[in-house]
Design a protein around this motif. Structure first.
Motif, PDB file in Angstrom:
ATOM      1  N   CYS A  17      -2.578  13.134  12.187  1.00 27.50           N
ATOM      2  CA  CYS A  17      -3.639  14.126  12.363  1.00 27.50           C
ATOM      3  C   CYS A  17      -4.148  14.629  11.026  1.00 27.50           C
ATOM      4  O   CYS A  17      -5.187  15.275  10.963  1.00 27.50           O
ATOM      5  N   GLY A  18      -3.436  14.343   9.946  1.00 28.63           N
ATOM      6  CA  GLY A  18      -3.822  14.808   8.611  1.00 28.63           C
ATOM      7  C   GLY A  18      -4.954  13.999   8.035  1.00 28.63           C
ATOM      8  O   GLY A  18      -5.542  13.137   8.659  1.00 28.63           O
ATOM      9  N   SER A  19      -5.254  14.297   6.794  1.00 31.06           N
ATOM     10  CA  SER A  19      -6.376  13.616   6.154  1.00 31.06           C
ATOM     11  C   SER A  19      -5.903  12.392   5.391  1.00 31.06           C
ATOM     12  O   SER A  19      -4.798  12.330   4.911  1.00 31.06           O
ATOM     13  N   GLY A  20      -6.769  11.427   5.280  1.00 34.01           N
ATOM     14  CA  GLY A  20      -6.550  10.219   4.496  1.00 34.01           C
ATOM     15  C   GLY A  20      -7.835   9.937   3.763  1.00 34.01           C
ATOM     16  O   GLY A  20      -8.784  10.704   3.835  1.00 34.01           O
ATOM     17  N   ASP A  21      -7.907   8.836   3.027  1.00 34.49           N
ATOM     18  CA  ASP A  21      -9.164   8.581   2.326  1.00 34.49           C
ATOM     19  C   ASP A  21     -10.218   8.069   3.309  1.00 34.49           C
ATOM     20  O   ASP A  21      -9.926   7.626   4.406  1.00 34.49           O
ATOM     21  N   ALA A  22     -11.472   8.143   2.932  1.00 32.71           N
ATOM     22  CA  ALA A  22     -12.589   7.894   3.846  1.00 32.71           C
ATOM     23  C   ALA A  22     -12.573   6.483   4.429  1.00 32.71           C
ATOM     24  O   ALA A  22     -12.932   6.281   5.585  1.00 32.71           O
ATOM     25  N   ALA A  23     -12.160   5.505   3.665  1.00 34.45           N
ATOM     26  CA  ALA A  23     -12.138   4.125   4.166  1.00 34.45           C
ATOM     27  C   ALA A  23     -11.192   3.997   5.351  1.00 34.45           C
ATOM     28  O   ALA A  23     -11.467   3.283   6.306  1.00 34.45           O
ATOM     29  N   PHE A  24     -10.069   4.692   5.306  1.00 30.21           N
ATOM     30  CA  PHE A  24      -9.125   4.629   6.403  1.00 30.21           C
ATOM     31  C   PHE A  24      -9.591   5.462   7.583  1.00 30.21           C
ATOM     32  O   PHE A  24      -9.321   5.135   8.718  1.00 30.21           O
ATOM     33  N   ARG A 128      -1.161   3.664   0.619  1.00 32.78           N
ATOM     34  CA  ARG A 128      -2.602   3.733   0.379  1.00 32.78           C
ATOM     35  C   ARG A 128      -3.270   4.851   1.172  1.00 32.78           C
ATOM     36  O   ARG A 128      -4.096   5.583   0.639  1.00 32.78           O
ATOM     37  N   ARG A 129      -2.910   4.968   2.430  1.00 35.04           N
ATOM     38  CA  ARG A 129      -3.551   5.962   3.289  1.00 35.04           C
ATOM     39  C   ARG A 129      -3.272   7.389   2.836  1.00 35.04           C
ATOM     40  O   ARG A 129      -4.137   8.249   2.862  1.00 35.04           O
ATOM     41  N   TYR A 130      -2.034   7.652   2.441  1.00 33.99           N
ATOM     42  CA  TYR A 130      -1.641   9.010   2.079  1.00 33.99           C
ATOM     43  C   TYR A 130      -1.512   9.208   0.566  1.00 33.99           C
ATOM     44  O   TYR A 130      -0.946  10.202   0.126  1.00 33.99           O
ATOM     45  N   ASN A 131      -2.038   8.273  -0.192  1.00 35.73           N
ATOM     46  CA  ASN A 131      -2.062   8.350  -1.648  1.00 35.73           C
ATOM     47  C   ASN A 131      -0.667   8.622  -2.230  1.00 35.73           C
ATOM     48  O   ASN A 131      -0.477   9.518  -3.042  1.00 35.73           O
ATOM     49  N   GLN A 132       0.299   7.838  -1.802  1.00 34.55           N
ATOM     50  CA  GLN A 132       1.667   7.929  -2.281  1.00 34.55           C
ATOM     51  C   GLN A 132       1.968   6.678  -3.108  1.00 34.55           C
ATOM     52  O   GLN A 132       1.381   5.632  -2.881  1.00 34.55           O
ATOM     53  N   LYS A 133       2.846   6.778  -4.049  1.00 31.62           N
ATOM     54  CA  LYS A 133       3.234   5.640  -4.875  1.00 31.62           C
ATOM     55  C   LYS A 133       4.728   5.404  -4.725  1.00 31.62           C
ATOM     56  O   LYS A 133       5.540   6.305  -4.902  1.00 31.62           O
ATOM     57  N   PHE A 134       5.092   4.170  -4.371  1.00 27.35           N
ATOM     58  CA  PHE A 134       6.496   3.799  -4.243  1.00 27.35           C
ATOM     59  C   PHE A 134       6.851   2.779  -5.309  1.00 27.35           C
ATOM     60  O   PHE A 134       6.048   1.888  -5.619  1.00 27.35           O
ATOM     61  N   ILE A 135       8.063   2.882  -5.804  1.00 25.91           N
ATOM     62  CA  ILE A 135       8.578   1.896  -6.754  1.00 25.91           C
ATOM     63  C   ILE A 135       8.803   0.587  -5.998  1.00 25.91           C
ATOM     64  O   ILE A 135       9.285   0.580  -4.872  1.00 25.91           O
TER      65      ILE A 135
END
Length: 139
Positions: A17-24, A128-135
């Motif tokens: 229900c939260g926000s993601g980037d516009a493309a998603f 990508r959707r939630y702008n998180q970075k994983f190792i």
């Protein structure tokens, strides 16, 4: 082991229900019923449920099954799950609505190719959707 995958599905459903980037956002106009992926193995007592609008469409644009080897996916999933679980424990540093509960990914269990493939691709999508970075994961 069932809880491992149910937790992913539940946490995704809560945060969807939260926000993601516009493309998603544009690709997530489908209903959740059309974007539910379920994998289960009663003999190993695990179940994975991914309920994320837009995930199936995004998955179709990714490298096909067989592109990565199972050992590659297992190593990546192990790294990402460890980092994900660390974020769950750091409640003041990471959003609680994204990192709800730890994932029980047992490295001694052979989950098979399909589970590892979908889990790895879900983490790519999540990143990508939630702008998180994983190792250990490509951008």
């Amino acid at each position: 082991m069932k809880t491992f995958l149910l937790i992913i599905g539940f946490s995704i459903a809560i945060y969807s229900c939260g926000s993601g980037d516009a493309a998603f956002k544009n690709s997530s106009d489908r209903t959740a019923a059309n974007d539910t992926i379920r994998i289960a193995n009663d003999s190993l007592e695990y179940e994975i449920i991914i309920i994320e609008p837009g995930f199936q469409a995004w998955l179709a644009s990714q490298p096909p099954r067989g592109f990565y080897g199972q050992p590659y996916l297992e190593v990546r999933n192990r790294l990402i799950v460890n980092e994900y679980n660390n974020r769950v424990r750091q409640i003041n540093r990471y959003p609680r609505d994204l990192y709800v509960q730890e994932i029980n990914y047992d490295t001694t269990i052979d989950y098979g190719y399909e589970v590892n493939y979908l889990l790895y691709n879900y983490f790519l999508f999540f990143q990508r959707r939630y702008n998180q970075k994983f190792i250990g994961i490509r951008n």
